[in-house]
Design a protein around this motif. Structure first.
Motif, PDB file in Angstrom:
ATOM      1  N   HIS A  37      15.482  42.839  24.766  1.00  0.00           N
ATOM      2  CA  HIS A  37      15.379  44.264  24.468  1.00  0.00           C
ATOM      3  C   HIS A  37      14.071  44.604  23.771  1.00  0.00           C
ATOM      4  CE1 HIS A  37      19.088  45.914  25.965  1.00  0.00           C
ATOM      5  NE2 HIS A  37      19.746  44.874  25.482  1.00  0.00           N
ATOM      6  N   LEU A  38      13.593  43.707  22.911  1.00  0.00           N
ATOM      7  CA  LEU A  38      12.321  43.946  22.247  1.00  0.00           C
ATOM      8  C   LEU A  38      11.179  44.000  23.253  1.00  0.00           C
ATOM      9  CD1 LEU A  38      12.638  41.719  19.047  1.00  0.00           C
ATOM     10  CD2 LEU A  38      12.531  44.215  19.148  1.00  0.00           C
ATOM     11  N   ALA A  39      11.338  43.261  24.353  1.00  0.00           N
ATOM     12  CA  ALA A  39      10.322  43.261  25.406  1.00  0.00           C
ATOM     13  C   ALA A  39      10.442  44.498  26.300  1.00  0.00           C
ATOM     14  CB  ALA A  39      10.446  41.996  26.256  1.00  0.00           C
ATOM     15  N   GLY A  40      11.491  45.290  26.067  1.00  0.00           N
ATOM     16  CA  GLY A  40      11.688  46.508  26.855  1.00  0.00           C
ATOM     17  C   GLY A  40      12.411  46.286  28.167  1.00  0.00           C
ATOM     18  N   ASP A  41      12.950  45.062  28.364  1.00  0.00           N
ATOM     19  CA  ASP A  41      13.592  44.737  29.639  1.00  0.00           C
ATOM     20  C   ASP A  41      15.091  44.520  29.515  1.00  0.00           C
ATOM     21  OD1 ASP A  41      11.164  44.764  31.060  1.00  0.00           O
ATOM     22  OD2 ASP A  41      10.717  42.716  30.438  1.00  0.00           O
ATOM     23  N   GLY A  42      15.689  44.882  28.397  1.00  0.00           N
ATOM     24  CA  GLY A  42      17.101  44.602  28.196  1.00  0.00           C
ATOM     25  C   GLY A  42      18.008  45.343  29.160  1.00  0.00           C
ATOM     26  N   CYS A  43      19.164  44.765  29.413  1.00  0.00           N
ATOM     27  CA  CYS A  43      20.098  45.342  30.379  1.00  0.00           C
ATOM     28  C   CYS A  43      20.808  46.586  29.839  1.00  0.00           C
ATOM     29  CB  CYS A  43      21.123  44.297  30.806  1.00  0.00           C
ATOM     30  SG  CYS A  43      21.959  43.468  29.429  1.00  0.00           S
ATOM     31  N   CYS A  44      20.626  46.920  28.552  1.00  0.00           N
ATOM     32  CA  CYS A  44      21.253  48.113  27.973  1.00  0.00           C
ATOM     33  C   CYS A  44      20.316  49.314  27.994  1.00  0.00           C
ATOM     34  CB  CYS A  44      21.692  47.834  26.535  1.00  0.00           C
ATOM     35  SG  CYS A  44      22.875  46.492  26.378  1.00  0.00           S
ATOM     36  N   ARG A  45      19.181  49.171  28.658  1.00  0.00           N
ATOM     37  CA  ARG A  45      18.223  50.278  28.793  1.00  0.00           C
ATOM     38  C   ARG A  45      17.896  50.432  30.278  1.00  0.00           C
ATOM     39  NH1 ARG A  45      15.250  48.821  25.138  1.00  0.00           N
ATOM     40  NH2 ARG A  45      15.785  50.302  23.496  1.00  0.00           N
ATOM     41  N   ILE A  46      18.073  51.619  30.809  1.00  0.00           N
ATOM     42  CA  ILE A  46      17.944  51.863  32.238  1.00  0.00           C
ATOM     43  C   ILE A  46      16.743  52.758  32.536  1.00  0.00           C
ATOM     44  CG2 ILE A  46      19.142  52.634  34.326  1.00  0.00           C
ATOM     45  CD1 ILE A  46      20.563  50.352  32.900  1.00  0.00           C
ATOM     46  N   ALA A  47      15.845  52.288  33.385  1.00  0.00           N
ATOM     47  CA  ALA A  47      14.689  53.097  33.778  1.00  0.00           C
ATOM     48  C   ALA A  47      15.151  54.260  34.655  1.00  0.00           C
ATOM     49  CB  ALA A  47      13.687  52.234  34.544  1.00  0.00           C
TER      50      ALA A  47
END
Length: 208
Positions: A37-47
């Motif tokens: 998530h810190l890398a911005g690629d976590g599965c709890c954040r959707i583009a």
């Protein structure tokens, strides 16, 4: 009637979900999901371009989230129409996806302005583990229609990077197949007869 739940579409500053609990890990890579998530690629954040591919929630899961958070379902659930191609493709992975989105009618988690899950906070998911959506609790694992454990491939998932076998990913996330099977059986129970009507303030259980 039961206690009225709070309907809130934007969490006020300082608002905390009650009974906050972080995932219990004992032998795996304890902060691998946090690093993702810190890398911005976590599965709890959707583009923005991936929001159409969000999974559907069952009403059983939604009620567990409402009970744990003290919020009314309409605060964190959004009803929409999933594209037919997405539902068809997901159903090929396992028919249960079609059961949770019958006719494309989908109840999904509401997102924050930056694409993060409604319940994602600075320290991770603010819901107790037992109240989180089953897809979230299982990810990146799933089962084939024949019952074989599989990994839903993702290049950005740190737990999968460099892994050659499913058991390697299991170990990194401190998961085991027996627990995953039990979760999946519960999802099957929830999905049976699921009807994704939209929630509103007049839904059952929302009286004063």
């Amino acid at each position: 009637m039961g206690k009225k739940r709070r309907a809130c579409h934007g969490r006020p500053a300082g608002h905390k979900i009650k009974a906050m609990e972080q995932p219990r890990q004992t032998t795996g890579d304890h902060d691998i999901c946090a690093r993702c998530h810190l890398a911005g690629d976590g599965c709890c954040r959707i583009a923005d371009d991936r929001r159409g591919g969000m999974f559907g929630l069952t009403r059983g899961e939604i009620e567990l989230m409402a009970q744990a958070s003290g919020l009314a379902p309409e605060a964190f659930v959004e009803a929409d129409q999933a594209e037919a191609a997405f539902v068809a493709g997901a159903s090929k992975i396992h028919p249960i996806f079609g059961q949770t989105m019958p006719g494309g009618r989908r109840l999904r988690l509401r997102l924050q302005a930056d694409g993060a899950c409604y319940f994602l906070g600075p320290a991770g998911c603010q819901l107790p583990v037992a109240a989180r959506p089953i897809y979230c609790r299982m990810y990146p694992f799933w089962f084939t229609p024949g019952g074989r454990l599989m990994v839903l491939g993702s290049r950005s998932c740190l737990a999968q990077q460099g892994a050659r076998r499913v058991r390697e990913v299991l170990a990194r996330l401190d998961q085991n197949e027996a627990d995953l099977r039990a979760l999946f059986r519960r999802l099957e129970e929830f999905a049976a007869g699921h009807q994704p009507e939209a929630y509103d303030s007049s839904s059952p259980g929302h009286g004063a």
